[in-house]
Design an enzyme around this catalytic site. Sequence first.
Site, PDB file in Angstrom:
ATOM      1  N   LYS A  65       0.816  -1.189   0.092  1.00 56.15           N
ATOM      2  CA  LYS A  65      -0.046  -0.039  -0.070  1.00 56.15           C
ATOM      3  C   LYS A  65       0.957   0.952   0.113  1.00 56.15           C
ATOM      4  O   LYS A  65       2.063   1.348   0.433  1.00 56.15           O
ATOM      5  CB  LYS A  65      -1.021   0.090   1.431  1.00 56.15           C
ATOM      6  CG  LYS A  65      -2.234   1.042   0.889  1.00 56.15           C
ATOM      7  CD  LYS A  65      -3.102   0.126   0.589  1.00 56.15           C
ATOM      8  CE  LYS A  65      -4.422   0.838   0.211  1.00 56.15           C
ATOM      9  NZ  LYS A  65      -5.638   0.334  -0.133  1.00 56.15           N
ATOM     10  N   ASP A 122      -6.950   4.105  -4.442  1.00 55.30           N
ATOM     11  CA  ASP A 122      -7.730   4.082  -3.069  1.00 55.30           C
ATOM     12  C   ASP A 122      -8.288   5.526  -2.781  1.00 55.30           C
ATOM     13  O   ASP A 122      -8.583   6.287  -4.023  1.00 55.30           O
ATOM     14  CB  ASP A 122      -6.524   3.781  -1.866  1.00 55.30           C
ATOM     15  CG  ASP A 122      -7.325   3.242  -0.864  1.00 55.30           C
ATOM     16  OD1 ASP A 122      -7.806   2.254  -0.419  1.00 55.30           O
ATOM     17  OD2 ASP A 122      -7.141   3.893   0.328  1.00 55.30           O
TER      18      ASP A 122
HETATM   19  P1  NDP Z   1     -12.914   7.778  -2.502  1.00 50.36           P
HETATM   20  O1  NDP Z   1     -12.030   8.689  -2.238  1.00 50.36           O
HETATM   21  O2  NDP Z   1     -13.466   7.497  -3.948  1.00 50.36           O
HETATM   22  O3  NDP Z   1     -14.043   7.962  -1.508  1.00 50.36           O
HETATM   23  C1  NDP Z   1     -14.171   8.114  -0.124  1.00 50.36           C
HETATM   24  C2  NDP Z   1     -15.451   8.704   0.399  1.00 50.36           C
HETATM   25  O4  NDP Z   1     -15.561   8.426   1.946  1.00 50.36           O
HETATM   26  C3  NDP Z   1     -15.793  10.049   0.069  1.00 50.36           C
HETATM   27  O5  NDP Z   1     -17.086  10.395  -0.273  1.00 50.36           O
HETATM   28  C4  NDP Z   1     -15.297  10.716   1.189  1.00 50.36           C
HETATM   29  O6  NDP Z   1     -15.909  12.177   1.299  1.00 50.36           O
HETATM   30  C5  NDP Z   1     -15.970   9.848   2.335  1.00 50.36           C
HETATM   31  N1  NDP Z   1     -15.440  10.145   3.792  1.00 50.36           N
HETATM   32  C6  NDP Z   1     -14.151  10.412   3.931  1.00 50.36           C
HETATM   33  N2  NDP Z   1     -13.997  10.370   5.423  1.00 50.36           N
HETATM   34  C7  NDP Z   1     -15.347  10.283   5.811  1.00 50.36           C
HETATM   35  C8  NDP Z   1     -16.008  10.404   6.965  1.00 50.36           C
HETATM   36  N3  NDP Z   1     -14.982  10.299   8.123  1.00 50.36           N
HETATM   37  N4  NDP Z   1     -17.234  10.111   7.291  1.00 50.36           N
HETATM   38  C9  NDP Z   1     -18.034  10.218   5.895  1.00 50.36           C
HETATM   39  N5  NDP Z   1     -17.308  10.097   4.864  1.00 50.36           N
HETATM   40  C10 NDP Z   1     -16.036   9.921   4.921  1.00 50.36           C
HETATM   41  O7  NDP Z   1     -12.497   6.229  -1.778  1.00 50.36           O
HETATM   42  P2  NDP Z   1     -12.812   4.929  -2.243  1.00 50.36           P
HETATM   43  O8  NDP Z   1     -14.253   4.988  -2.233  1.00 50.36           O
HETATM   44  O9  NDP Z   1     -12.123   4.387  -3.335  1.00 50.36           O
HETATM   45  O10 NDP Z   1     -12.586   4.056  -0.749  1.00 50.36           O
HETATM   46  C11 NDP Z   1     -13.304   4.186   0.437  1.00 50.36           C
HETATM   47  C12 NDP Z   1     -12.817   2.952   1.400  1.00 50.36           C
HETATM   48  O11 NDP Z   1     -12.824   1.742   0.738  1.00 50.36           O
HETATM   49  C13 NDP Z   1     -11.577   3.016   1.718  1.00 50.36           C
HETATM   50  O12 NDP Z   1     -11.319   2.596   2.971  1.00 50.36           O
HETATM   51  C14 NDP Z   1     -10.491   2.196   1.052  1.00 50.36           C
HETATM   52  O13 NDP Z   1      -9.303   1.955   1.537  1.00 50.36           O
HETATM   53  C15 NDP Z   1     -11.516   1.376   0.684  1.00 50.36           C
HETATM   54  N6  NDP Z   1     -11.182   0.419  -0.607  1.00 50.36           N
HETATM   55  C16 NDP Z   1     -11.357   0.770  -1.714  1.00 50.36           C
HETATM   56  C17 NDP Z   1     -11.036   0.036  -2.945  1.00 50.36           C
HETATM   57  C18 NDP Z   1     -10.981   0.719  -4.138  1.00 50.36           C
HETATM   58  O14 NDP Z   1     -11.079  -0.240  -5.250  1.00 50.36           O
HETATM   59  N7  NDP Z   1     -11.307   1.756  -4.392  1.00 50.36           N
HETATM   60  C19 NDP Z   1     -10.668  -1.358  -2.855  1.00 50.36           C
HETATM   61  C20 NDP Z   1     -10.870  -1.828  -1.278  1.00 50.36           C
HETATM   62  C21 NDP Z   1     -11.078  -1.026  -0.331  1.00 50.36           C
HETATM   63  P3  NDP Z   1     -15.490  13.636   0.811  1.00 50.36           P
HETATM   64  O15 NDP Z   1     -15.970  13.663  -0.745  1.00 50.36           O
HETATM   65  O16 NDP Z   1     -16.091  14.590   1.636  1.00 50.36           O
HETATM   66  O17 NDP Z   1     -13.793  13.465   0.746  1.00 50.36           O
END
Ligand code: NDP
Length: 447
Positions: A127, A167
């Site tokens: 990572k 991510d």
């Molecule tokens: P993104 O950057 O696409 O989205 C993250 C989202 O979470 C945004 O909507 C962000 O809001 C929101 N967010 C961040 N912090 C908070 C909080 N404290 N409360 C509520 N909402 C919050 O990331 P991903 O969707 O890619 O990743 C999300 C999770 O999934 C992570 O933990 C990542 O490690 C995991 N993951 C992702 C994978 C992938 O393929 N992308 C694979 C496996 C796991 P804002 O727009 O305000 O920033």
Amino acid sequence: MENTYLKQQYEKFEKLYPNEKEYLQSIHDVLNSIDDIIEFHPEYETFNVVERLLEPERVISFKVTWIDDEKNVRVNRGYRVQHSSLIGPYKGGLRFHPSVNQSVLKFLAFDQTLKNSLTNLPMGGGKGGSDFNPKGKSDFEIMTFCHAFMRELFHHLGEDVDVPAGDIGVGQREIGYLYGYYKKITNQVTSSMTGKDSLIGGSLVRREATGYGLAYFVEALLGKIKNTTFKDKKVIISGSGNVALHAALKVRELGGKVIAMSDSSGFIHDEEGLDIDMIKTIKQENRERIKRYLDHYENAQYKDESSNIWTLKADIALPCATQNELDETAAKHLVDNGIMLVGEGANMPTTSKGKAVFKKHDILFAPCKAANAGGVLVSGFEIAQSAQFNSWSFDTINEKLKAMMETIFNDIHQTAKKYDKDTDLQFGVNVYSFQKLVQAMLEQGIV
Ligand code: NDP
């Protein structure tokens, strides 16, 4: 944790890395599960497999210097944790977020190693990322930063060495800039990064994979253990990024009703069900705050505190935002409101105390290492397609993804049952993946 060897190892890591609380949390979680089986495995202590598996093979940290739109010279910190190559090249995403530090990346890399071992594909775990904050940056600044980041990272990558993906804060746009620059400076067109647009060698379904995979995993769990489906279930999903949006779209397709979603500023709620396409437009296409949903649906409600999303009443909760977003208090709210199942889309979204609440009340729990493995699985398919000089259809990949998520569910469920833990999938996933990695380690001798 009762076992002396495990306790000693954990204490050693506590002393070595006292400030790395996320990393310690994730290793504690795994060692707790191993505690229940270690009496059957004296070789774990003989060959000191715990210390060998917990310590990353390599931690790279570097400086990223770049220039913003106002011609200011800016500096960020960049990292890559190459945790384990026991099963294949290091594989795992890059995260751009101000909260990124070595502890967060070590926990993510460790979990990734365990997760990747579930896929039956030859992938190790890693990572990386930076404390760069993409919020409010222009497209040009994002590109400039990605190029500066890759200028350092490229030394450590390669299709047989280390293959990053996206991510938090790193989506298809950023992958495109990172990959384009990698290609330019190495003069090599390889599958050294996944998550690319299909036009430049990426795989169809990669963007959807983690969210869809989560929904497939939960659907399998509901069917096998509760003899039910998503149909007519009320679902809360935190986040509105890549994982959350695609989970929401698949839940809707499977007949569930998504009643609330959030971003880091707050959450929207509508008992009649949210318009997921509208949220996708707001968050992904326009890169705006989720609050803008109210401009289109005045009956929906918006609240400023994201974590209050867990006070709503629903059948299923899918935390898909970030680590430790669902704590003990939130878990108690969900239990009091009659939650049936919690499925982790984000990495380690539930705190240890939160998990304990769900366990105490026999709430079905789909742990992230298994439930969000869909993303890396399709990344594996992307590498396979590049190697074949071929591209598979959306339907072919989607079907493979669904089948594989069901296999992962079955593998960890069988493991839990083997040790009389029946529905304890947290135990099942930790023990299944740990055992697999130990086997791979012992095959290779002391290296
Ligand atoms: P993104 O950057 O696409 O989205 C993250 C989202 O979470 C945004 O909507 C962000 O809001 C929101 N967010 C961040 N912090 C908070 C909080 N404290 N409360 C509520 N909402 C919050 O990331 P991903 O969707 O890619 O990743 C999300 C999770 O999934 C992570 O933990 C990542 O490690 C995991 N993951 C992702 C994978 C992938 O393929 N992308 C694979 C496996 C796991 P804002 O727009 O305000 O920033």
